[in-house]
Scaffold this active site. Structure first.
Site, short mmCIF file in Angstrom:
data_model
loop_
_atom_site.label_atom_id
_atom_site.label_comp_id
_atom_site.label_asym_id
_atom_site.label_seq_id
_atom_site.Cartn_x
_atom_site.Cartn_y
_atom_site.Cartn_z
N LYS A 195 0.86 -1.18 0.00
CA LYS A 195 0.00 0.00 0.00
C LYS A 195 0.89 1.22 0.00
O LYS A 195 1.62 1.48 0.96
CB LYS A 195 -0.91 -0.01 1.22
CG LYS A 195 -1.80 1.22 1.30
CD LYS A 195 -2.84 1.08 2.38
CE LYS A 195 -3.68 2.33 2.50
NZ LYS A 195 -4.70 2.22 3.54
N LYS A 248 -2.07 -1.60 -4.01
CA LYS A 248 -2.92 -0.41 -4.00
C LYS A 248 -2.07 0.84 -4.06
O LYS A 248 -1.12 0.92 -3.30
CB LYS A 248 -3.73 -0.44 -2.70
CG LYS A 248 -4.57 0.76 -2.44
CD LYS A 248 -5.32 0.56 -1.15
CE LYS A 248 -5.94 1.88 -0.78
NZ LYS A 248 -6.24 1.97 0.59
C1 PBG Z 1 -7.56 3.01 5.17
C2 PBG Z 1 -7.88 2.94 3.74
C3 PBG Z 1 -7.72 3.96 2.79
C4 PBG Z 1 -8.18 3.46 1.58
C5 PBG Z 1 -8.60 2.16 1.81
N1 PBG Z 1 -8.38 1.86 3.15
C6 PBG Z 1 -7.30 5.36 2.96
C7 PBG Z 1 -5.94 5.75 3.33
O1 PBG Z 1 -5.02 4.95 3.48
O2 PBG Z 1 -5.80 6.94 3.53
C8 PBG Z 1 -8.20 4.21 0.28
C9 PBG Z 1 -9.18 3.73 -0.73
C10 PBG Z 1 -9.43 4.70 -1.83
O3 PBG Z 1 -8.78 5.73 -1.99
O4 PBG Z 1 -10.37 4.42 -2.59
N2 PBG Z 1 -8.65 2.69 5.99
#
Ligand code: PBG
Length: 326
Positions: A195, A248
């Protein structure tokens, strides 16, 4: 004229020929649709930066699930916007927390729907960070303890899969242990293993109300410049017991998706995030690109790179498109 050595165009001549040699196909069963759950009844708040996406109360989420199942989309991932937040994110693990309520309601009404829960604290902390703070620092091990409680509470509520997205070290092993210890040996973990600290999450933070009150997420999410570090994260999470590996965001990381597909033998998931979705919509709204075609091309590219599971806000629209066009 000399005959050409090869004529690749021979196989592109008609729709039937192109269909015959097409290497990548999408199916609604590939998709997981994100739902943002809010307290209340009859609530359907549009998310400004994400056309056609709403914050939904549990009753409205049930309607959405019905529609999804009719379209062949059998998976949702739940995000919660709690009534109240505090410094330790306790709303993340309450028995009657917002995600726990939604999970119970969905599983009761639609047992066949696969309910995935996002495990993170950022929606539940009043400071908007993904973990407990000591001053400005996000504490790792103390946060992991809370994440385990959150994952367990999701499993107790009936979640089919838990998906930790916090990027704390060691959380997959801790959650695996916690689940096993409580009799949930059969609940898989999708790890958001790779991520990145991406600016493409912007619209999500509006939707989930999780903008950090100070600083950013760069002390735990990965530097988008790094590739080899991603492979380390994947190896660690697999060793810790992850069943599915997620990358991601998706389109900016097709190289990473492909590498994870090659190096592992587990299913690969990719999250087409809020900013990717918003960008495709914004361009189409300006008349610069065609919404449906860019949607399908982006999803096909993610699938082609190696992700068999795609988390996408386009799940419904793409499933509709597939119904009408295949
Ligand atoms: C954290 C989380 C995020 C997303 C999914 N899980 C946000 C972040 O890390 O700030 C992002 C998903 C998206 O942008 O569609 N709970």
């Amino acid at each position: 004229m000399e005959p050409l050595i090869a004529r690749p165009r021979r196989l592109r001549r008609t729709p039937a020929l192109r269909g015959l040699v097409r290497e990548t196909r999408l199916h609604p069963a590939n998709f997981i649709y994100p739902l943002f759950i809010v307290p209340g009844n009859g609530v359907r708040n549009p998310v400004g930066s994400m056309p056609e996406v709403f914050q939904l109360s549990v009753d409205m989420a049930l309607r959405e699930c019905q529609e999804l199942l009719e379209l062949g989309v059998n998976g949702v991932i739940l995000f919660g916007i709690p009534e109240a937040k505090d410094s330790v994110g306790s709303g993340a693990y309450l028995r009657d927390g917002i995600v726990q309520q939604a999970t119970r309601a969905i599983k009761q009404r639609f047992p066949e729907m696969l309910v995935v829960t996002d495990v993170c604290l950022c929606e539940y902390t009043d400071h908007g960070h993904c973990g407990l703070l000591h001053g400005q620092e996000i504490l790792n091990d103390e946060t992991v303890e809370i994440l385990v409680r959150a994952a367990l509470s999701h499993a107790v509520a009936g979640a089919d899969i838990v998906a930790p997205s916090d990027m704390m070290d060691g959380r997959v092993a801790a959650i695996r242990n916690g689940l096993d210890g409580a009799g949930f040996q059969n609940i898989p973990i999708i790890s958001y293993a790779v991520k990145y600290a991406s600016s493409f999450y912007g619209p999500f933070r509006d939707a989930a109300g999780s903008v950090p009150t100070f600083g950013d997420r760069r002390s735990h999410q990965m530097d988008p410049a790094n590739f080899r570090e991603a492979l380390k994260e994947v190896q660690l999470d697999l060793a810790e017991g992850a069943d599915i590996i997620m990358v991601k965001p998706a389109m900016p990381c097709l190289d990473v998706i492909r590498e994870v597909f090659t190096m592992t033998d587990v299913p690969v998931a990719a999250y087409q995030v809020s900013g990717e979705y918003a960008m495709i919509h914004a361009s189409a709204a300006n008349g610069w690109t065609n919404l449906e075609l860019t949607m399908m091309e982006s999803l096909t590219a993610i699938r082609r790179a190696g992700a068999s599971i795609i988390l996408t806000y386009f799940a419904k629209r793409a499933a509709q498109w597939l119904q009408e066009n295949q």
